[in-house]
Design a protein around this motif. Sequence first.
Motif, PDB file in Angstrom:
ATOM      1  N   MET A  20      87.573 -43.223 -71.352  1.00  0.00           N
ATOM      2  CA  MET A  20      87.171 -43.657 -70.533  1.00  0.00           C
ATOM      3  C   MET A  20      87.538 -42.622 -69.700  1.00  0.00           C
ATOM      4  O   MET A  20      88.466 -41.220 -69.373  1.00  0.00           O
ATOM      5  N   SER A  21      87.212 -43.170 -68.289  1.00  0.00           N
ATOM      6  CA  SER A  21      86.960 -42.605 -67.042  1.00  0.00           C
ATOM      7  C   SER A  21      88.687 -43.051 -66.463  1.00  0.00           C
ATOM      8  O   SER A  21      89.110 -43.835 -66.643  1.00  0.00           O
ATOM      9  N   GLU A  22      89.475 -41.398 -65.455  1.00  0.00           N
ATOM     10  CA  GLU A  22      90.740 -42.001 -65.920  1.00  0.00           C
ATOM     11  C   GLU A  22      90.415 -43.003 -63.789  1.00  0.00           C
ATOM     12  O   GLU A  22      91.746 -44.136 -64.587  1.00  0.00           O
ATOM     13  N   PRO A  23      89.752 -43.622 -63.488  1.00  0.00           N
ATOM     14  CA  PRO A  23      90.053 -44.645 -62.412  1.00  0.00           C
ATOM     15  C   PRO A  23      89.662 -46.036 -63.620  1.00  0.00           C
ATOM     16  O   PRO A  23      90.159 -47.127 -62.580  1.00  0.00           O
ATOM     17  N   LEU A  24      88.799 -46.130 -64.764  1.00  0.00           N
ATOM     18  CA  LEU A  24      88.561 -47.015 -64.947  1.00  0.00           C
ATOM     19  C   LEU A  24      89.578 -47.821 -65.517  1.00  0.00           C
ATOM     20  O   LEU A  24      90.108 -48.675 -65.856  1.00  0.00           O
ATOM     21  N   LEU A  25      90.450 -46.028 -66.368  1.00  0.00           N
ATOM     22  CA  LEU A  25      91.433 -46.944 -67.112  1.00  0.00           C
ATOM     23  C   LEU A  25      92.472 -47.523 -66.344  1.00  0.00           C
ATOM     24  O   LEU A  25      93.272 -48.594 -66.037  1.00  0.00           O
ATOM     25  N   HIS A  26      92.987 -47.188 -65.026  1.00  0.00           N
ATOM     26  CA  HIS A  26      93.730 -47.492 -64.372  1.00  0.00           C
ATOM     27  C   HIS A  26      93.119 -49.109 -63.572  1.00  0.00           C
ATOM     28  O   HIS A  26      94.012 -50.152 -63.768  1.00  0.00           O
ATOM     29  N   ARG A  27      92.101 -49.007 -63.484  1.00  0.00           N
ATOM     30  CA  ARG A  27      92.045 -50.585 -62.516  1.00  0.00           C
ATOM     31  C   ARG A  27      91.509 -51.202 -64.070  1.00  0.00           C
ATOM     32  O   ARG A  27      92.262 -52.693 -64.228  1.00  0.00           O
ATOM     33  N   LEU A  28      91.491 -51.378 -65.906  1.00  0.00           N
ATOM     34  CA  LEU A  28      91.945 -52.211 -66.945  1.00  0.00           C
ATOM     35  C   LEU A  28      93.154 -52.472 -66.828  1.00  0.00           C
ATOM     36  O   LEU A  28      93.602 -54.146 -67.341  1.00  0.00           O
ATOM     37  N   ARG A  29      93.893 -51.147 -66.277  1.00  0.00           N
ATOM     38  CA  ARG A  29      95.327 -51.832 -66.514  1.00  0.00           C
ATOM     39  C   ARG A  29      95.413 -53.149 -65.530  1.00  0.00           C
ATOM     40  O   ARG A  29      97.137 -53.525 -65.979  1.00  0.00           O
ATOM     41  N   ALA A  30      94.887 -52.699 -64.327  1.00  0.00           N
ATOM     42  CA  ALA A  30      95.901 -53.317 -62.931  1.00  0.00           C
ATOM     43  C   ALA A  30      95.259 -54.921 -63.505  1.00  0.00           C
ATOM     44  O   ALA A  30      95.442 -55.459 -63.335  1.00  0.00           O
ATOM     45  N   GLU A  31      94.096 -54.753 -64.625  1.00  0.00           N
ATOM     46  CA  GLU A  31      93.539 -56.392 -64.174  1.00  0.00           C
ATOM     47  C   GLU A  31      94.636 -56.980 -65.440  1.00  0.00           C
ATOM     48  O   GLU A  31      94.629 -57.933 -65.453  1.00  0.00           O
ATOM     49  N   ARG A  32      94.815 -55.981 -66.499  1.00  0.00           N
ATOM     50  CA  ARG A  32      95.254 -56.322 -67.709  1.00  0.00           C
ATOM     51  C   ARG A  32      96.777 -56.844 -67.025  1.00  0.00           C
ATOM     52  O   ARG A  32      97.465 -58.121 -67.516  1.00  0.00           O
ATOM     53  N   ASP A  33      97.199 -56.374 -66.657  1.00  0.00           N
ATOM     54  CA  ASP A  33      98.911 -56.572 -65.675  1.00  0.00           C
ATOM     55  C   ASP A  33      98.830 -58.107 -64.774  1.00  0.00           C
ATOM     56  O   ASP A  33      99.007 -58.858 -64.864  1.00  0.00           O
ATOM     57  N   ASP A  34      97.996 -58.196 -63.564  1.00  0.00           N
ATOM     58  CA  ASP A  34      97.500 -59.203 -62.786  1.00  0.00           C
ATOM     59  C   ASP A  34      96.867 -60.723 -63.900  1.00  0.00           C
ATOM     60  O   ASP A  34      98.239 -61.670 -63.603  1.00  0.00           O
ATOM     61  N   LEU A  35      96.524 -60.540 -65.008  1.00  0.00           N
ATOM     62  CA  LEU A  35      96.251 -61.014 -65.320  1.00  0.00           C
ATOM     63  C   LEU A  35      97.568 -61.954 -66.262  1.00  0.00           C
ATOM     64  O   LEU A  35      97.671 -63.356 -66.808  1.00  0.00           O
ATOM     65  N   ARG A  36      98.143 -61.553 -66.837  1.00  0.00           N
ATOM     66  CA  ARG A  36      99.526 -61.044 -67.882  1.00  0.00           C
ATOM     67  C   ARG A  36     100.700 -61.756 -66.969  1.00  0.00           C
ATOM     68  O   ARG A  36     101.707 -62.797 -66.603  1.00  0.00           O
ATOM     69  N   GLY A  37     100.377 -61.715 -65.234  1.00  0.00           N
ATOM     70  CA  GLY A  37     101.413 -61.828 -64.094  1.00  0.00           C
ATOM     71  C   GLY A  37     100.623 -64.380 -63.682  1.00  0.00           C
ATOM     72  O   GLY A  37     101.703 -64.361 -63.787  1.00  0.00           O
ATOM     73  N   GLN A  38      99.458 -63.667 -63.990  1.00  0.00           N
ATOM     74  CA  GLN A  38      99.322 -65.538 -64.331  1.00  0.00           C
ATOM     75  C   GLN A  38      99.597 -66.153 -65.460  1.00  0.00           C
ATOM     76  O   GLN A  38      99.977 -67.794 -65.103  1.00  0.00           O
ATOM     77  N   ALA A  39      99.460 -65.621 -66.335  1.00  0.00           N
ATOM     78  CA  ALA A  39      99.719 -66.279 -67.645  1.00  0.00           C
ATOM     79  C   ALA A  39     100.832 -66.767 -67.432  1.00  0.00           C
ATOM     80  O   ALA A  39     101.094 -67.721 -67.936  1.00  0.00           O
ATOM     81  N   GLN A  40     101.914 -66.471 -67.301  1.00  0.00           N
ATOM     82  CA  GLN A  40     102.902 -66.312 -67.286  1.00  0.00           C
ATOM     83  C   GLN A  40     103.185 -67.220 -66.315  1.00  0.00           C
ATOM     84  O   GLN A  40     104.246 -68.177 -66.313  1.00  0.00           O
ATOM     85  N   LEU A  41     102.731 -67.163 -64.850  1.00  0.00           N
ATOM     86  CA  LEU A  41     103.059 -68.340 -63.988  1.00  0.00           C
ATOM     87  C   LEU A  41     102.744 -69.320 -64.275  1.00  0.00           C
ATOM     88  O   LEU A  41     103.215 -70.646 -64.388  1.00  0.00           O
ATOM     89  N   LEU A  42     101.501 -69.471 -64.318  1.00  0.00           N
ATOM     90  CA  LEU A  42     101.040 -70.666 -65.650  1.00  0.00           C
ATOM     91  C   LEU A  42     101.776 -71.006 -66.512  1.00  0.00           C
ATOM     92  O   LEU A  42     102.271 -72.404 -66.488  1.00  0.00           O
ATOM     93  N   ALA A  43     102.648 -70.243 -67.532  1.00  0.00           N
ATOM     94  CA  ALA A  43     103.450 -70.172 -68.352  1.00  0.00           C
ATOM     95  C   ALA A  43     104.439 -71.430 -67.966  1.00  0.00           C
ATOM     96  O   ALA A  43     104.991 -72.814 -68.519  1.00  0.00           O
ATOM     97  N   ARG A  44     105.352 -70.622 -66.666  1.00  0.00           N
ATOM     98  CA  ARG A  44     106.293 -71.799 -66.368  1.00  0.00           C
ATOM     99  C   ARG A  44     106.278 -72.956 -65.384  1.00  0.00           C
ATOM    100  O   ARG A  44     106.451 -73.974 -65.781  1.00  0.00           O
ATOM    101  N   ILE A  45     104.745 -73.533 -64.415  1.00  0.00           N
ATOM    102  CA  ILE A  45     103.819 -74.519 -64.491  1.00  0.00           C
ATOM    103  C   ILE A  45     103.855 -75.333 -65.490  1.00  0.00           C
ATOM    104  O   ILE A  45     104.394 -76.612 -65.131  1.00  0.00           O
ATOM    105  N   VAL A  46     103.191 -75.105 -66.533  1.00  0.00           N
ATOM    106  CA  VAL A  46     103.101 -76.592 -67.498  1.00  0.00           C
ATOM    107  C   VAL A  46     104.644 -76.148 -68.113  1.00  0.00           C
ATOM    108  O   VAL A  46     105.474 -77.887 -68.557  1.00  0.00           O
ATOM    109  N   HIS A  47     105.820 -75.613 -67.786  1.00  0.00           N
ATOM    110  CA  HIS A  47     107.095 -76.054 -68.050  1.00  0.00           C
ATOM    111  C   HIS A  47     107.543 -76.590 -67.220  1.00  0.00           C
ATOM    112  O   HIS A  47     108.125 -77.615 -67.777  1.00  0.00           O
ATOM    113  N   VAL A  48     107.530 -76.937 -65.891  1.00  0.00           N
ATOM    114  CA  VAL A  48     107.813 -77.628 -64.801  1.00  0.00           C
ATOM    115  C   VAL A  48     107.164 -78.995 -64.776  1.00  0.00           C
ATOM    116  O   VAL A  48     107.990 -80.359 -64.597  1.00  0.00           O
ATOM    117  N   LEU A  49     106.155 -79.062 -65.339  1.00  0.00           N
ATOM    118  CA  LEU A  49     105.421 -80.359 -65.733  1.00  0.00           C
ATOM    119  C   LEU A  49     105.801 -80.995 -67.035  1.00  0.00           C
ATOM    120  O   LEU A  49     105.754 -82.086 -66.849  1.00  0.00           O
TER     121      LEU A  49
END
Length: 78
Positions: free
Chosen positions: A1-30
Amino acid sequence: MSEPLLHRLRAERDDLRGQAQLLARIVHVLEIGNSKLKEINADLEQQVADRASVPDLTRRRRQLRPLCTTFEQRIRML
């Protein structure tokens, strides 16, 4: 894989992980809020049941018969 594509995929993965954690917190509060609402609802239902079992003496006024002093008055009241 090319270096820019790998960075972009990792950034998207990290963003999705953060969104999943936020969603888990919201569900817990609800879930906590839902649990509290269920407790309050059970308490209110118990209060309604308690009130239903106690007669309302202010609404049911019986007419009292006058006190009789003589035997003849008592017989007339029957």
